[in-house]
Design an enzyme around this catalytic site. Structure first.
Site, PDB file in Angstrom:
ATOM      1  N   CYS A 311       0.838  -1.210   0.000  1.00  0.00           N
ATOM      2  CA  CYS A 311       0.000   0.000   0.000  1.00  0.00           C
ATOM      3  C   CYS A 311       0.867   1.252   0.000  1.00  0.00           C
ATOM      4  O   CYS A 311       1.912   1.297   0.664  1.00  0.00           O
ATOM      5  CB  CYS A 311      -0.905  -0.013   1.236  1.00  0.00           C
ATOM      6  N   CYS A 316       0.927   4.003   5.470  1.00  0.00           N
ATOM      7  CA  CYS A 316       1.872   2.920   5.169  1.00  0.00           C
ATOM      8  C   CYS A 316       3.235   3.447   4.730  1.00  0.00           C
ATOM      9  O   CYS A 316       4.242   2.737   4.832  1.00  0.00           O
ATOM     10  CB  CYS A 316       1.277   1.993   4.106  1.00  0.00           C
TER      11      CYS A 316
END
Length: 381
Positions: A311, A316
């Protein structure tokens, strides 16, 4: 000129664009749910800009209770109120007739029920719902309907559908009147009708035939994801879809999991919304390309990986599973915020992937691969 343009199809799945006064909506689309004009978990409209959100969804009943539609109106409408220049859809309050069932009284004129906040009596009718939504000045307003339980007896569901049809006619008339007033903020507010009928195919079909005569800019399938099985949900979509106008967007209300969305897109649905990504995130349950993970698990105490290594969301890119797990254990609100941001990005990015695969004619293969993965929890991998 039609507001909805279908750009590509693959089977029943459609890649389209829906034009509104607040910008175009690329479909299929997932609408991010901010019930009270805010995403639960501390996510702002500024954040939504970076999470690939196209449409924010708020609820008429909740905004009526607090702060009140007059406050939002005096602040210039919901877009100015929470600083968002893209489309907003407002639910009609009809779902609260279902969810507050123990406190309600339904008549032909409308519904009287008690506020979940203080027990105060609230009256909602097709006209009142339209008036509230007009003051909120959302892009798309939903018709006021009765969301009966999907397993209601046939005779009750039949009568409920007939009442919802009559209520839709009143919504159409009131919306037309409101959009003609000088003081109305959004004179181009759009109205979507809602199909009901539980899990009875003949009622669904007959109701769809009735409401499509109003020639509205969009239609929703309501009354699902309220306790019936996934098989019943899919068979209901299969039954009613052939009777929905092909040149209008189709909105499956309150759905759902990533797998639900993939299955419904495959059946010709264009719009979705669900509280699941934000609700699950607030408890540490995150969607990833490899399935669902629960960051509360001890196995992540020293995990340097992001929530999802595949991601590229803002979370992230910056934070580890270990850190976010620590935040949950320390009861820091930042834990919820970060996970909600990730899950919303995951959903919005999934829709972007769906649109790309539809454009390339590869959606069927993409769906097959994703359905096998996205329903998995970490202990199943």
């Amino acid at each position: 000129m039609s507001r909805f343009k279908i750009l590509k199809t693959e089977g029943k799945a459609r890649r389209g664009v829906f034009s509104t006064v607040h910008g175009d909506i690329q479909t299929p689309v997932f609408m991010n749910v901010g019930t009270s004009a805010a995403i639960k978990g501390g996510v702002s409209t500024f954040d939504l800009e970076n999470l690939k959100c196209q449409v924010e969804l708020s609820n008429t009943y909740h905004l009526h209770v607090r702060p009140g539609e007059d406050v939002v109106y005096q602040m210039g409408g919901i877009h100015k109120f929470f600083n968002w220049n893209k489309p907003v859809l407002t639910d009609s309050g009809g779902f609260q007739v279902y969810s507050l069932a123990k406190l309600r009284n339904i008549t032909e004129d409308g519904v009287t029920f008690q506020s979940h906040m203080d027990g105060a009596k609230i009256y909602m009718s097709p006209e009142v719902s339209m008036q509230i939504q007009s003051k909120l000045a959302s892009t798309i307003a939903m018709a006021f309907d009765e969301c009966a339980t999907s397993t209601s007896e046939y005779s009750y569901m039949k009568n409920s559908c007939e009442r919802t049809t009559r209520w839709l006619g009143r919504c159409v008339d009131e919306m037309k009147r409101l959009n003609s007033l000088d003081e109305t903020i959004n004179k181009e507010q759009l109205l979507f009708g809602i199909n009901q009928g539980g899990i009875y195919p003949d009622l669904r079909i007959e109701h769809m035939k009735r409401i499509r005569e109003f020639d509205l800019p969009g239609f929703a399938i309501g009354g699902l994801a309220v306790g019936e099985t996934a098989v019943d949900m899919y068979s209901t979509i299969d039954a009613v879809e052939p009777y929905m106008p092909a040149d209008k967007p189709r909105y499956l209300m309150g759905v759902g999991t990533p797998v639900n969305i993939l299955e419904a897109v495959d059946r010709g649905v264009d719009f979705f919304d669900c509280v699941m990504p934000s609700r699950n995130a607030r408890h540490g349950n995150c969607f990833t390309a490899a399935g669902i993970v629960n960051l509360n698990n001890k196995k992540y105490i020293l995990d340097e990986n992001p929530i999802d290594p595949k991601c590229d969301c803002p979370v992230c890119k910056r934070y580890s599973r270990s850190y976010i797990r620590h935040l949950f254990k320390a009861r820091e609100l930042l834990a919820m915020r970060l996970c909600v941001m990730h899950n919303l990005y995951f959903y919005n990015n999934l829709m972007e992937q769906i649109r790309t695969h539809l454009e390339n004619g590869t959606f069927a293969q993409f769906k097959k691969e994703q359905v096998e993965i996205l329903c998995l929890r970490e202990y199943e991998r």
